[in-house]
Design a protein around this motif. Structure first.
Motif, PDB file in Angstrom:
ATOM      1  N   PRO A 175      86.180  58.971  -1.917  1.00  0.00           N
ATOM      2  CA  PRO A 175      86.548  60.396  -1.953  1.00  0.00           C
ATOM      3  C   PRO A 175      87.425  60.746  -0.751  1.00  0.00           C
ATOM      4  O   PRO A 175      87.193  60.231   0.352  1.00  0.00           O
ATOM      5  CB  PRO A 175      85.199  61.122  -1.847  1.00  0.00           C
ATOM      6  CG  PRO A 175      84.148  60.099  -2.071  1.00  0.00           C
ATOM      7  CD  PRO A 175      84.745  58.745  -1.808  1.00  0.00           C
ATOM      8  N   ILE A 176      88.388  61.591  -0.967  1.00  0.00           N
ATOM      9  CA  ILE A 176      89.332  61.962   0.097  1.00  0.00           C
ATOM     10  C   ILE A 176      88.605  62.601   1.287  1.00  0.00           C
ATOM     11  O   ILE A 176      89.066  62.523   2.425  1.00  0.00           O
ATOM     12  CB  ILE A 176      90.434  62.907  -0.475  1.00  0.00           C
ATOM     13  CG1 ILE A 176      91.566  63.120   0.527  1.00  0.00           C
ATOM     14  CG2 ILE A 176      89.892  64.243  -0.917  1.00  0.00           C
ATOM     15  CD1 ILE A 176      92.373  61.918   0.809  1.00  0.00           C
ATOM     16  N   THR A 177      87.442  63.176   1.011  1.00  0.00           N
ATOM     17  CA  THR A 177      86.672  63.851   2.068  1.00  0.00           C
ATOM     18  C   THR A 177      85.991  62.864   3.015  1.00  0.00           C
ATOM     19  O   THR A 177      85.336  63.278   3.958  1.00  0.00           O
ATOM     20  CB  THR A 177      85.612  64.743   1.414  1.00  0.00           C
ATOM     21  OG1 THR A 177      84.980  63.990   0.371  1.00  0.00           O
ATOM     22  CG2 THR A 177      86.224  66.001   0.813  1.00  0.00           C
ATOM     23  N   ASP A 178      86.146  61.549   2.751  1.00  0.00           N
ATOM     24  CA  ASP A 178      85.587  60.545   3.662  1.00  0.00           C
ATOM     25  C   ASP A 178      86.385  60.449   4.962  1.00  0.00           C
ATOM     26  O   ASP A 178      85.950  59.787   5.899  1.00  0.00           O
ATOM     27  CB  ASP A 178      85.651  59.146   3.009  1.00  0.00           C
ATOM     28  CG  ASP A 178      84.407  58.830   2.216  1.00  0.00           C
ATOM     29  OD1 ASP A 178      83.593  59.744   2.025  1.00  0.00           O
ATOM     30  OD2 ASP A 178      84.267  57.669   1.776  1.00  0.00           O
ATOM     31  N   PHE A 179      87.570  61.033   4.984  1.00  0.00           N
ATOM     32  CA  PHE A 179      88.480  60.792   6.107  1.00  0.00           C
ATOM     33  C   PHE A 179      88.539  61.994   7.045  1.00  0.00           C
ATOM     34  O   PHE A 179      88.408  63.143   6.603  1.00  0.00           O
ATOM     35  CB  PHE A 179      89.877  60.431   5.577  1.00  0.00           C
ATOM     36  CG  PHE A 179      89.838  59.244   4.653  1.00  0.00           C
ATOM     37  CD1 PHE A 179      89.829  57.955   5.160  1.00  0.00           C
ATOM     38  CD2 PHE A 179      89.743  59.409   3.277  1.00  0.00           C
ATOM     39  CE1 PHE A 179      89.753  56.850   4.311  1.00  0.00           C
ATOM     40  CE2 PHE A 179      89.661  58.320   2.413  1.00  0.00           C
ATOM     41  CZ  PHE A 179      89.674  57.032   2.934  1.00  0.00           C
ATOM     42  N   GLY A 180      88.745  61.719   8.326  1.00  0.00           N
ATOM     43  CA  GLY A 180      88.839  62.786   9.327  1.00  0.00           C
ATOM     44  C   GLY A 180      87.468  63.306   9.722  1.00  0.00           C
ATOM     45  O   GLY A 180      86.432  62.862   9.214  1.00  0.00           O
ATOM     46  N   ASP A 181      87.474  64.267  10.669  1.00  0.00           N
ATOM     47  CA  ASP A 181      86.198  64.847  11.125  1.00  0.00           C
ATOM     48  C   ASP A 181      85.658  65.842  10.115  1.00  0.00           C
ATOM     49  O   ASP A 181      84.445  66.016  10.005  1.00  0.00           O
ATOM     50  CB  ASP A 181      86.413  65.547  12.478  1.00  0.00           C
ATOM     51  CG  ASP A 181      86.774  64.537  13.557  1.00  0.00           C
ATOM     52  OD1 ASP A 181      85.861  63.842  14.021  1.00  0.00           O
ATOM     53  OD2 ASP A 181      87.969  64.416  13.896  1.00  0.00           O
TER      54      ASP A 181
END
Ligand code: T4K
Length: 379
Positions: A175-181
């Motif tokens: 999922p794209i939400t795995d990346f960044g803080d």
């Protein structure tokens, strides 16, 4: 020469929200009425938060009354300050969130293919005041998350994503939400998954989720303890109840949008100067928008001519995102906003046109939109 197509007798918008049968919404609202619990972390809120957490691989999720407030709170929770590097090719909310946190947006140019922040343009803009990079997964096309993280690690910066368009986007199966803080998602009525107005923050760190939950509720811990200067960003039960129904409709909506995309591709791919969206192999599309690009050097009509012509046929395509945020009166005085530093974004903003793209369009309507585009581009 093709015969002049007929105009639609009613407006065709860029999008229309998915709506469950009204009776189902009323049924869902019965618990809300029975409990007389309308907001402040009610049962529907808890159920939706859990459902979304499951979809994003059990990362931490906090629901908000809209995506903009979610992003404002992310900046607070991560204690961002000074300057944040971001893209000018986005909706007004992105740089405004920084301004509302007393942070100066620093605009970096975009990649010509993905139209997202170009990692190669970031490092030259980092100063002692830079606290973070704020990327936007524009149209659900992912930023170069790995390259951005490498830069952030090298300079000790936080990474926040505006994923307003990216509900359902996956990169290499993740999922794209795995990346960044933290990643913001928008659940506005114009979004694939929606709660009329709404949004969420998705975070990896459980302690950040705890802080975000306080921040969106005035910083209140209990009746006598206020921990932080928070704000009111809570999603209410009516929004969450709608979300519990629309979330079940997302897969079918995506399939339908995929089919519509195929018709556009089949019909429009041979038009000179008109370029169709193409995602890399390792990316799963959110199917949020269908952005075409019209390059006036090759096409017989400019993007703006096509946009205006479509309106005369009652087709309301949108020029997301023109003008660039760096061209707004409130930002154009910033040193980073000068068009000479943003050549790719400046050109892209003159080329992009988002076509009507929602499950409720019939095949015939999509074919008719294509007839009009073909006609106006060959006129
Ligand atoms: N970051 C990015 C990258 C964003 O794109 C957005 C929002 C945000 C942050 C902020 O997230 P939120 O705080 O909104 O959760 C729309 C939306 O209002 C906005 O949410 C969205 N981006 C932006 C791209 O699009 P407008 O001014 O284009 O909306 P409007 O009212 O012209 O609606 C577009 C079309 O949609 C209408 O012509 C018809 C249709 N529509 C719209 C609404 C509201 C419906 O059929 N039903 C509706 O209820 O901004």
């Amino acid at each position: 020469m093709q015969r002049k197509p007929v105009a639609f007798p009613y407006p065709i918008y860029i999008t229309r929200p998915m709506l469950p049968p009204l009776a189902e919404y009323i049924e869902e609202l019965k618990d809300v009425w029975d409990s007389q619990w309308l907001t402040n972390a009610g049962g529907k809120h808890a159920a939706l938060e859990k459902a979304i957490a499951r979809l994003v691989g059990n990362n931490k999720v906090s629901l908000f009354t809209n995506g903009t407030l979610a992003l404002i709170v992310a900046c607070q929770a991560l204690r961002l300050s000074g300057e944040v590097i971001t893209t000018p090719f986005t909706f007004a909310a992105t740089p405004h969130v920084l301004s509302w946190n007393n942070i100066t947006p620093v605009f970096a140019d975009i990649d010509p293919v993905t139209m997202t922040l170009d990692p190669e343009r970031i490092e030259a803009l980092i100063t002692s005041r830079t606290s973070a990079i704020l990327g936007v997964h524009v149209y659900g096309y992912p930023c170069d998350v790995e390259a951005i993280q490498v830069i952030a690690n090298r300079h000790g910066l936080k990474v926040v994503y505006d994923g307003a368009h990216a509900f359902g986007t996956r990169v290499n199966g993740r999922p794209i939400t795995d990346f960044g803080d933290a990643t913001m998602l928008s659940f506005h009525a114009t979004k694939l998954f929606h709660t009329a107005e709404g949004g969420a923050l998705v975070m990896q760190n459980p302690s950040m989720k705890e802080q975000v939950d306080f921040l969106k509720n005035f910083g209140i811990k209990d009746e006598t303890t206020v921990l932080l200067p928070g704000i009111n960003g809570k999603m209410n039960e009516l929004q969450a109840a709608l979300g519990l129904l629309t979330i079940k409709m997302v897969k079918d909506e995506q399939y339908r949008r995929q089919a519509i995309g195929r018709i556009y591709e089949e019909r429009l791919r041979r038009i000179a100067g008109l370029f169709l969206p193409k995602l890399p192999q390792n990316v799963e599309n959110s199917y949020q928008y269908y952005p075409i690009r019209i390059t006036s050097a090759v096409a017989r009509r400019s993007r703006d001519e096509v946009f205006e012509a479509l309106r005369s046929y009652n087709i309301y395509a949108r020029r997301y995102f023109h003008p660039l945020c760096s061209e707004y009166a409130c930002y154009r005085m910033l040193p980073s906003a000068h068009p000479s530093y943003l050549p790719v974004a400046t050109k892209t903003a003159t080329e992009v046109l988002c076509l009507p793209f929602y499950g409720g369009l019939s095949d015939d309507q999509v074919q008719q939109i294509c007839d009009v585009i073909e006609f106006v581009m060959q006129e």
